[in-house]
Design an enzyme around this catalytic site. Structure first.
Site, PDB file in Angstrom:
ATOM      1  N   GLY A  95       0.786  -1.222   0.000  1.00 31.98           N
ATOM      2  CA  GLY A  95       0.000   0.000   0.000  1.00 31.98           C
ATOM      3  C   GLY A  95       0.819   1.275   0.000  1.00 31.98           C
ATOM      4  O   GLY A  95       0.276   2.356   0.212  1.00 31.98           O
ATOM      5  N   SER A  97       2.159   4.418  -1.375  1.00 29.90           N
ATOM      6  CA  SER A  97       1.685   5.213  -2.503  1.00 29.90           C
ATOM      7  C   SER A  97       2.647   6.334  -2.897  1.00 29.90           C
ATOM      8  O   SER A  97       2.470   6.938  -3.944  1.00 29.90           O
ATOM      9  CB  SER A  97       0.302   5.804  -2.187  1.00 29.90           C
ATOM     10  N   HIS A 102       8.196   6.676   4.607  1.00 32.26           N
ATOM     11  CA  HIS A 102       7.421   7.444   5.574  1.00 32.26           C
ATOM     12  C   HIS A 102       6.828   6.505   6.609  1.00 32.26           C
ATOM     13  O   HIS A 102       6.482   5.366   6.322  1.00 32.26           O
ATOM     14  CB  HIS A 102       6.337   8.296   4.905  1.00 32.26           C
ATOM     15  N   HIS A 104       3.853   6.112   9.428  1.00 33.01           N
ATOM     16  CA  HIS A 104       2.538   6.597   9.845  1.00 33.01           C
ATOM     17  C   HIS A 104       2.426   6.450  11.354  1.00 33.01           C
ATOM     18  O   HIS A 104       2.695   5.373  11.890  1.00 33.01           O
ATOM     19  CB  HIS A 104       1.421   5.753   9.217  1.00 33.01           C
TER      20      HIS A 104
END
Length: 116
Positions: A95, A97, A102, A104
């Site tokens: 997932g 994108s 990065h 989360h």
């Protein structure tokens, strides 16, 4: 596919695209996700572009460790005292994108497991 210097995150670092920045230092930037999946959803990114975790090399160890400590600092700063989840999506099947590593930070509510 954009180059690592032309991703949306690189543009945020360069202030070409606005973001709701909650933390910044020499190595990392943290900002609120524009499509939050929890009441608190913050992205922590390295300023040095690394396309994804699997592209990291041993020389990236300092920035990788710094990102985790930044997650801790930001979570404390925004009051996530009851817990939070840290997610790194690595690659398209996971997932990811944006081709810029990065992390989360998700919190502000009870999170379920398994996540997806």
């Amino acid at each position: 596919m954009p180059s690592e210097n032309d991703t949306i995150f690189a543009k945020i670092i360069r202030r070409e695209i606005p973001a709701d920045i909650v933390y910044e230092d020499d190595l990392a930037l943290a900002f609120k996700d524009v499509n939050p999946q929890a009441p608190v959803h913050i992205l922590v990114i390295p300023k040095q572009p690394i396309p994804q975790l699997s592209a990291a090399v041993p020389e990236d160890h300092r920035v990788l460790g710094h990102l985790l400590l930044t997650v801790k600092r930001v979570a404390e700063q925004v009051g996530l005292t009851q817990g939070y989840r840290v997610v790194i999506n690595n690659g398209q099947d996971a997932g990811q994108s944006v081709d810029h590593l990065h992390l989360h930070i998700l919190g502000g509510r009870s999170l379920q497991w398994p996540p997806g």
